[in-house]
Design an enzyme around this catalytic site. Structure first.
Site, mmCIF file in Angstrom:
data_model
loop_
_atom_site.group_PDB
_atom_site.id
_atom_site.type_symbol
_atom_site.label_atom_id
_atom_site.label_comp_id
_atom_site.label_asym_id
_atom_site.label_seq_id
_atom_site.Cartn_x
_atom_site.Cartn_y
_atom_site.Cartn_z
ATOM 1 N N LYS B 76 47.756 32.228 30.556
ATOM 2 C CA LYS B 76 46.463 32.552 31.148
ATOM 3 C C LYS B 76 45.429 31.652 30.486
ATOM 4 O O LYS B 76 45.491 31.425 29.262
ATOM 5 C CB LYS B 76 46.139 34.029 30.910
ATOM 6 C CG LYS B 76 44.863 34.513 31.601
ATOM 7 C CD LYS B 76 44.657 36.020 31.400
ATOM 8 C CE LYS B 76 43.408 36.529 32.110
ATOM 9 N NZ LYS B 76 43.208 37.989 31.941
ATOM 10 N N SER B 151 42.149 40.712 36.161
ATOM 11 C CA SER B 151 41.723 39.344 36.052
ATOM 12 C C SER B 151 42.864 38.339 35.895
ATOM 13 O O SER B 151 42.641 37.150 36.107
ATOM 14 C CB SER B 151 40.803 39.194 34.829
ATOM 15 O OG SER B 151 41.518 39.416 33.639
ATOM 16 N N SER B 175 43.765 44.429 33.618
ATOM 17 C CA SER B 175 43.909 43.044 34.066
ATOM 18 C C SER B 175 45.330 42.491 34.057
ATOM 19 O O SER B 175 45.559 41.389 34.557
ATOM 20 C CB SER B 175 43.024 42.126 33.229
ATOM 21 O OG SER B 175 41.699 42.191 33.671
#
Lengths: 95, 482, 477
Positions: B76, B151, B175
């Site tokens: 990420k 997210s 997330s």
């Protein structure tokens, strides 16, 4: 309670954000909605409840006092917006 | 081979059925083919990946390879990577190249993993749809008109579309679990403190926790084996020993006590979603578990408390983006004030600014007690709720999200609607507990996620519970069609 | 109207740890800009703090030294504000749960009086960097070497009633932190910095007047001047019918005036909240006891011991114990020559005069404690007189060797040979019949004249006691 524009301006200044007039209005509206959501908390009595800052129930670890870092200034300042003679440059600071 | 699980790839590498270079190339080809449309990656590190793959193959030929050597994964884009841009999905860090690796990245590098690139995400991890990214929304591989969740939407979509064997992700309010659920994959958020936060760009420090996106629980166990554990650079990292998370995957589930929070099966949950989740729970009963209803009486306040605590912490965490030392700086500031304000207004997107404003407000003079302190007290109540529940049950199950993935652009009118997306996941972060979302069925061809929440540091148990389900079902094996 | 001054001081003391409060970067003073600023000090994304154990010990040590409550659970908070020398946009400090709670210390005034001053708290926090105002094409340069250096902010109660008391308080604090070895206390380098909250009220009133905060006072002398000038300003203001506004003022030592700091005019809202990157700092009794064992003898105890052990006056004991290096020097001299009184006189007298003149700390004195003791020993064994000793001292400063070799090479040895002294005494008596008669008529103070004459004849080398005694004998005959 709805968020006042003056309040939005004060908060934006504290957070060092520049908002256009339109953005201020938008912020006042959306913050009013968010505050409505947040205000649901007030429905519960928490008088005798200890605040919980951290779910991780532990105590601070200590570091041995030793210098472990070396000078990496040149590498670090490569990604700086503006640096000269080893200093980060910013618009004039007035005290 | 790119459809295989991470565990299968690990075994294939070990048996020399494939080389790391081969599998890495296959993924890079697939990324080249699919990413332009999916937008799952912000940065693809092709050269680095190939170099790491070659090094991995060399290591294997020398006989010094481990279980993770040569496995291609993605990070990420909020885990700092030495020499590679770490944007956090923001214009503010669009030009930011950290001269250091996050502890998580360092551990994967040391384990011989191959880094394919950095995945897209909501800006500063603030969002539940991956639409707030400076780099544009990510598409859901199951239906490209839908969001993948957020997210960690890029990591979820990348794993679902088989662009990598697994991906790191983070979870502050859901997330990892929500995008895992929307994207039909397995996502685990470990206990707060299980994985080091060092080098992970902070959103809300007391809630952020790194975890994984994979096809299966077994894959997640392999990744956690690399990531988890004490880091002396993170004061909030636990010193409790880690374990081999693959060791107890096959433990029988006879006698497992499952709790279903009545609050998560009430209004707001669609009938077909409820049916899907109850079917999954039924599967557990077949595996020998017992099921009972439990209460989490304050869970309805979790979103309210979260939207005080997380923005408050974020408002301070994001003060460092001021245009002085790194990152974006506005053009030609006339004075200091102008530099601060324009840098931050131009560098941050709308949702980030909104949360900074909310957090600043909640902490400001006269409001601290009514908002911040009140939220901390609610946080205590929520933690207490879980503690009482865990006196009666071993794990808590329910839907990860109230519904399946929604259309891109459909929920952008009111931030509060978006905030309520995380209604089932947020309490888990406030209490610091581990949670996992696993594929549990489909509604209208869209994946449904089952959330399983465990006691502090019960990751091995969660993975065991998830794995046994995945042995008995094949929801997690379903892949989206291109 | 008669006015009373009310002063509270906030003193920032830089703790002398090797590394910073939350990172492993060196804290050494004087390095090239930004060469002691690592990724944490620069607030790079994802970096995290870990607390320096030594800084915590030093804070606790200070707390124990002023008999303060020690916070068994202290909590770090974020104090939010934007400034280019504050990289994170917040300062990590302590608000509700400081490491050191209520304590007190005794200040000693020059007139010998003492007063107990309350310390409200002392909390740990990070120092900020520096903005350099030299011109870089109209811009300011930021140096973050100092950012993250551990500070102990010591906040006094508004117990001080004059600028002199404020100085005495500051000197006592300085003395304590130096004794404890937790700071070098060097005000000129900013290791110790002082902000003063100053207000006035009609004498006899118990209410506090509106106060101003004076920042940037960087020497003991300026503390006194800045407070006095600010008190004067406030009195003039009120007596002219005005009112004091609560504000931050900057002391300008060149103009000897305080002026309002415009940049701090907007009321600050620091939005403190518990620092989530750090956990509560919990210390137990054994930690505290271990620190207590490292406590040295403190200034007050030392002063008392000096009075008891060496028979010094309270004043002498106070002067000698105020500075640890001076106290150590004195004790070394006293031990080597076995005469505490003479040692005290020499250390406070000639030696201090020389150090003041040269602006040297006692640790850099040209004359070591051992060398000074050498001079004193020769006074004691009558080899030289006190007067000749001053000559030896001067020669020593000129680098001419130790006491014995100077006495030897310069022929300064006191004449104790009775025969030689008798010759000189006889001569002086014979040459001054008038004075002899005066003495015999009962004007005994004339003896001083005779001693002076004999000493002059001996070029100061005759033993004055011996001369005196012999004169008395001879004149009585």
């Amino acid at each position: 309670m709805p968020m006042e524009l003056a309040n939005v301006e004060n908060i934006a200044h504290l957070a060092r954000l520049h908002l256009s007039d339109e953005e201020k209005k938008e912020a006042a509206d959306s913050m009013s909605n968010i505050l409505k959501l947040i205000d649901q908390m007030q429905s519960v009595n928490t008088d005798n409840i200890e605040p919980l800052a951290h779910a991780f129930d532990n105590v601070q670890r200590l570091r041995y006092d030793a210098v472990t870092e070396t000078n990496t200034r040149d590498e670090l300042q490569k990604i700086a917006p503006e640096a000269e003679e080893g200093l980060f440059l910013v618009p004039k600071v007035i005290e | 081979m790119i459809d295989s699980t991470l565990a299968e790839i690990s075994r294939a590498l070990e048996n020399r059925d494939i080389s790391s270079v081969e599998i890495t190339k296959a993924y890079l080809d697939r990324i080249a083919q699919e990413n332009a449309d999916l937008n799952a990656f912000i940065t693809v590190t092709e050269d680095l990946a190939m170099a790491q793959a070659e090094a991995a193959d060399k290591k294997r030929s020398e006989g010094s390879a481990g279980a993770f050597t040569g496995i291609p994964i993605a990070h990420k884009d909020l885990f700092c990577t030495n020499g590679i841009r770490t944007s956090c999905g923001s214009k503010m860090l669009d030009n930011f190249i950290a001269p250091y690796n996050a502890t998580v990245v360092e551990r994967f590098n040391n384990a011989g993993a191959v880094t394919l690139g950095k995945t897209n995400m909501d800006e500063f991890a603030m969002g539940s749809s991956n639409e707030t990214s400076f780099y544009g929304p990510v598409k859901n591989p199951w239906d490209r008109s839908l969001v993948p969740g957020g997210s960690s939407g890029g990591s979820a979509a990348a794993v679902a579309a088989r662009l990598c064997a697994g991906a790191t992700a983070t979870d502050t309010g859901g997330s990892i679990r929500q995008p895992a659920s929307f994207s039909g994959i397995t996502g685990i958020k470990p206990t707060y403190g299980r994985v080091s936060r060092w080098g992970m760009v902070a959103f809300a420090s007391s809630l952020d926790q790194a975890g994984t996106m994979t096809q299966s629980a077994e894959d997640a166990a392999l990744m956690l084996n690399v990531m988890a554990g004490m880091d002396e650079k993170d004061s909030t990292c636990s010193t409790i020993d880690t374990e081999d998370y693959t060791a107890s995957l096959d433990k029988p589930l006879e006698g497992l006590r499952i709790g279903l929070p009545v609050e998560h099966f009430s209004e707001g949950l669609s009938a077909d979603m409820e049916e899907c989740i109850r079917d999954a729970v039924g599967e557990y009963e077949k595996l020998g578990a017992t099921v009972k209803d439990i209460q989490l009486p304050n869970s309805h306040l979790s979103v309210s408390a979260y939207y005080v605590i997380a923005p408050a912490e974020a408002s301070a965490n994001l003060s460092r983006y001021d245009g002085v030392r790194y990152g974006y700086r506005c053009d030609n500031p006339v004075d200091l004030e102008d530099m601060y304000k324009r840098t931050r207004s131009e560098g941050f997107g709308t949702e980030v600014k909104r949360r900074i404003m909310v957090g600043t407000y909640a902490l400001s003079a006269g409001y601290y007690d009514a908002y911040y302190r009140k939220a901390q007290k609610i946080r205590r109540l929520i933690k207490n709720d879980f503690q009482s529940a865990f006196e009666e049950v071993d794990v808590i199950m329910g839907p990860t999200s109230p519904h399946t993935a929604f259309a891109i652009g459909s929920q952008n009118d009111d931030p509060v609607t978006m905030y309520l997306e995380d209604i089932y996941t947020i309490a888990v972060n406030l209490a610091g507990l581990p949670g996992i979302s696993i594929p549990a069925g489909f509604i209208n061809n869209l994946p449904v996620g089952l959330q399983i929440v465990g006691k502090d540091f019960a990751e091995a148990q969660l993975l065991n519970v998830a794995h046994k389900f995945q042995q008995a079902t094949d929801w997690h094996k379903k892949a989206p069609q291109d | 109207m008669e006015w009373e001054t009310v002063i509270g001081l906030e003193v920032h003391v830089q703790l002398s740890t090797a590394s910073k409060l939350f990172s492993g970067t060196s804290t050494e003073f004087g390095a090239e800009p930004n060469t002691q600023a690592n990724i944490y000090d620069l607030a790079m994304p994802g970096t995290l703090p870990v607390l320096n154990s030594e800084a915590l010990k030093m804070a606790v040590k200070f707390g124990l030294a002023i008999d303060a409550e020690i916070g068994k659970t202290s909590v770090f908070d974020r104090k939010n504000y934007f400034y280019p020398d504050l990289p994170k946009g917040y300062q990590t400090s302590q608000l509700d749960f400081p490491t050191v709670g209520k304590g007190s210390l005794v200040i000693n005034m020059e007139d010998g009086t003492q007063k107990t001053i309350g310390v409200t708290r002392a909390h740990m926090e990070e120092d900020a960097g520096k903005s350099l105002h030299e011109d870089f094409h109209g811009k300011s340069g930021i140096d973050l070497n100092r950012a993250g250096t551990p500070l102990l902010e010591i906040v006094s109660e508004p117990d001080l009633r004059s600028a002199k008391e404020a100085v005495a308080y500051l000197k006592k604090l300085h003395s304590i932190v130096c004794y404890l070895g937790i700071s070098d206390g060097d005000m000129s380098q900013g290791s110790m910095r002082c902000d003063a909250n100053v207000s006035i009220r009609p004498k006899g009133s118990t209410e506090l007047g509106m106060r101003t905060e004076i920042k940037n006072i960087n020497s003991f002398r300026f503390v006194e001047k800045a407070i006095n000038i600010e008190v004067e300003r406030q009195i003039d203001l009120i007596e002219d019918g005005g009112t004091v506004t609560q504000e931050t003022r900057l002391y300008d030592s060149e103009k000897n005036e305080t002026r309002s700091m415009r940049s701090k005019e907007v009321a600050n809202d620091y939005r403190y909240f518990p620092e989530p990157d750090l956990l509560p700092v919990v210390i137990d009794d054994s930690f505290i006891e271990a620190v207590r064992k490292t406590l040295p003898e403190l200034p007050d105890a030392k002063r008392q011991r000096f009075q008891e052990q060496y028979g010094l006056s309270e004043y002498d004991a106070m002067v000698l114990s105020a500075d640890l290096d001076t106290a150590n020097y004195f004790e070394e001299v006293a031990a080597a020559c076995d005469d505490a009184k003479l040692s005290a006189n020499w250390v406070m007298g000639d030696l201090q005069a020389y150090l003041n003149k040269e602006e040297l700390p006692i640790t850099q004195s040209m004359i070591s404690a051992e060398a000074l003791a050498g001079i004193i020993s020769r006074i004691k064994d009558n080899t030289i007189s006190s007067k000749i000793a001053k000559t030896v001292f001067e020669s020593m400063l000129a680098g001419e060797g130790d006491a014995d070799s100077i006495i030897e090479s310069k022929g300064l040895k006191q004449v104790t040979d009775t025969g030689a002294i008798e010759t000189m005494v006889d001569e002086v008596i014979a040459n001054n019949p008038t004075q002899v008669q005066q003495y015999k008529d009962g004007k005994e103070q004339v003896i001083g004249f005779f001693v002076g004459q004999v000493m002059k004849a001996s070029q100061g080398k005759a033993n004055p006691g011996q001369v005196n005694q012999m004169l008395k004998e001879k004149l009585s005959q």
